[in-house]
Design an enzyme around this catalytic site. Sequence first.
Site, PDB file in Angstrom:
ATOM      1  N   THR A 152      29.226  29.242  14.563  1.00 41.52           N
ATOM      2  CA  THR A 152      27.791  29.478  14.714  1.00 41.52           C
ATOM      3  C   THR A 152      27.518  29.975  16.129  1.00 41.52           C
ATOM      4  OG1 THR A 152      27.199  27.770  13.130  1.00 41.52           O
ATOM      5  CG2 THR A 152      25.562  28.268  14.815  1.00 41.52           C
ATOM      6  N   ARG A 166      23.039  26.311   0.031  1.00 39.94           N
ATOM      7  CA  ARG A 166      23.051  25.276   1.080  1.00 39.94           C
ATOM      8  C   ARG A 166      22.488  25.854   2.399  1.00 39.94           C
ATOM      9  NH1 ARG A 166      25.593  25.008   6.409  1.00 39.94           N
ATOM     10  NH2 ARG A 166      26.015  22.827   6.891  1.00 39.94           N
ATOM     11  N   GLY A 208      22.098  24.896   6.521  1.00 35.43           N
ATOM     12  CA  GLY A 208      22.560  23.985   7.561  1.00 35.43           C
ATOM     13  C   GLY A 208      21.532  23.792   8.657  1.00 35.43           C
TER      14      GLY A 208
HETATM   15  N1  GLY Z   1      26.134  24.635  12.197  1.00 34.29           N
HETATM   16  C1  GLY Z   1      26.262  25.507  11.124  1.00 34.29           C
HETATM   17  C2  GLY Z   1      26.089  24.912   9.823  1.00 34.29           C
HETATM   18  O1  GLY Z   1      26.475  23.775   9.595  1.00 34.29           O
HETATM   19  O2  GLY Z   1      25.568  25.582   8.968  1.00 34.29           O
END
Ligand code: GLY
Length: 334
Positions: free
Chosen positions: A203, A231, A233
């Site tokens: 990320t 999903r 995050g």
């Molecule tokens: N930090 C990135 C995620 O878990 O989507």
Amino acid sequence: MTGGMHYHIRVSSTAKHDPILLVHGGAWAIPRDAEAAHEAGVQNALDAGYAILSRGGSALDAVEAAVTILEDDPTFDAGRGSFLTSDGRVQLDALLMDGGRMKAGGVACVERLRNPIQAARLVLEKSPHVYIVGAGAEQFALAHGMSLIDNAELVLDRERERLAAAQARQAAGFADDTFSGHKDDKSPETAFAHDASSHSHDTVGAVALDARGNLAAATSTGGTLNKTPGRVGDSSLIGCGCYADNLAAAVSLTGWGEPIMKLVLGKWATDRVAAGTTPELVAREAIAYLYNRLGGHGGIILLGPDGRFGLAHNTPAMAWGIATVSGSRTGLTV
Ligand code: GLY
């Protein structure tokens, strides 16, 4: 007076500030043969963002430019080259926030945008909303001049192979024993993180302070390897992986998203800076809290309105860089 009080406060100072830009390119066990690419990518992002700050541009423009560079670089888990969902697609999340205007824009689960951070900027500037997700976000970006691409343009063979290996490990019951979280927790979330911890958390993110004293933050991600389609995050959730407020601080986080979300860790950190603790100490405290409370792992960059900053991670490495009036530097550990 017929209604309640109506007023707006724009928090910025007229004083001239020395601009600062911090970026990160993920916190994980960066392999030796990928170290140079990580540092080069971070340096390119610093160069693009700081060029804007040094000619008097805004912190918001700087973080958007820096993150655009990182999304375009296939080294990182953002934009092209991101991790794949369990059904083999790239799904991207991004958020940016302007700490002077207290405006934020985010997109999630977009599949047809090369630069989701630019779509997030459009949400911030052109919509009455903070988030637009999925096909709605893509159509919004298209209507405001962005091009839609085929998802296959974002998918690398490297990631197809990585997904196949992860799914083989999953079928074998997550045999990899590298997760350092709470080992007595056998939940699906922890089993997933146990497997993911030996892989990339690339990320990307940036925080900036501009010459007018405004703070901004941006975070962008392809999320976690083998994630369930749909999903979302921490990266694009306000106050989790990204937050900025001129009265507090600007923050971007990287790492295993679910614990960061449950702790609302970005806001947790900026609140502590607002209460008077230095960003340097708060960054270390935030990562300690992430691990001690939920066994999470990751990294943080944190910048206060006075230019003080902090970086921390509890992973073997975190690609990071800083640019100031004195020059720039990058690193792989703090
Ligand atoms: N930090 C990135 C995620 O878990 O989507």
